[in-house]
Design a protein around this motif. Sequence first.
Motif, PDB file in Angstrom:
ATOM      1  N   LYS A  97      22.932 106.808  -2.971  1.00 39.55           N
ATOM      2  CA  LYS A  97      23.798 107.937  -2.652  1.00 39.55           C
ATOM      3  C   LYS A  97      24.295 107.886  -1.212  1.00 39.55           C
ATOM      4  CE  LYS A  97      23.732 113.002  -2.453  1.00 39.55           C
ATOM      5  NZ  LYS A  97      22.887 114.226  -2.670  1.00 39.55           N
ATOM      6  N   ASN A 101      26.975 104.048  -2.324  1.00 34.40           N
ATOM      7  CA  ASN A 101      27.960 104.682  -3.194  1.00 34.40           C
ATOM      8  C   ASN A 101      29.384 104.304  -2.745  1.00 34.40           C
ATOM      9  OD1 ASN A 101      29.539 106.278  -4.811  1.00 34.40           O
ATOM     10  ND2 ASN A 101      28.572 108.213  -4.225  1.00 34.40           N
ATOM     11  N   LYS A 104      32.115 106.859  -1.352  1.00 36.18           N
ATOM     12  CA  LYS A 104      32.079 107.423  -0.002  1.00 36.18           C
ATOM     13  C   LYS A 104      32.955 106.568   0.913  1.00 36.18           C
ATOM     14  CE  LYS A 104      28.346 109.145   1.668  1.00 36.18           C
ATOM     15  NZ  LYS A 104      26.989 109.355   2.208  1.00 36.18           N
TER      16      LYS A 104
END
Length: 289
Positions: A97, A101, A104
């Motif tokens: 995350k 990811n 982003k």
Amino acid sequence: MAKKKINYVTKESSTGANYIMAFRPEDYDIFEYRINKPIAVKDPNDTSEFDMHFIVQETDEIKINSKHKLEYFIPNNIALLLSISDKALNRGLQIYKIYLNPDKPENDITKYIKDEQVGFLKEKSRHYCDYIEEIETAIVFAYTAVEAFANISIPDNYIYKSAEKDGILYEKKAIERWTSLAEKVSVILPEIYDVKSIKSKSFYNHFKLLEEYRNAIIHQKSVERADFFKLYFKGNINEICKSSESVIRFFYDAHKESNRINPLWPWLIGNEKDFPIIYDDLSNIQRKD
């Protein structure tokens, strides 16, 4: 009548361990999901309307040296395996995350000039390796938890006739060693627990992938290089790792209905008051309040 809690029992078990006790099941508050379940001990001679019985939590100890020992509540092996898997999975998903990811903006390599891209890739590769470590830990320990659950579920006198291997008969030890976990889960355990096929459950397909991923980790072939790592970046890795608890819960819920809870089973969220029950004469137990 006020209910009275029992702090502990002075009588030792056959293993030399003491018992920590609550007077009634409702008095027991779970404080750690990684320890063995307590056992409800009922006196078969007790005919009182209050149905008096105890919740018993066994302790053990390790001798550290000649002067000191470590006392503790006995851990549950399956619960520990599930806990290791769950913690590793959460750490891995957090790494993805924050650092991996691609949605982003800060993880988009094209935003960096050419001279910066090498350094960027070095940093991302470290996070990539961290992620893989955590996910592989989660996979292996999730699979091992189901394997441990399956093996303790097989009675010592159980005989299995394998349809996959020309009707060969297997005793418990042979089942543990020579039968695949998928066969245990889909054929042997449903027979032992007298339940319908688990194959119709949505999580079973995730469990099959869990077994596939675990085998790829344990039985690696040089020709595969590291391509199986790419599977960990699919969106269903959470469901795959969590399928271990779904498999255990499937048999747990089915067996619980017949009031045959195995004391070696782990705690599961939502089943905090499901205790294994044994019947024993409690009249000679010494208690300290």
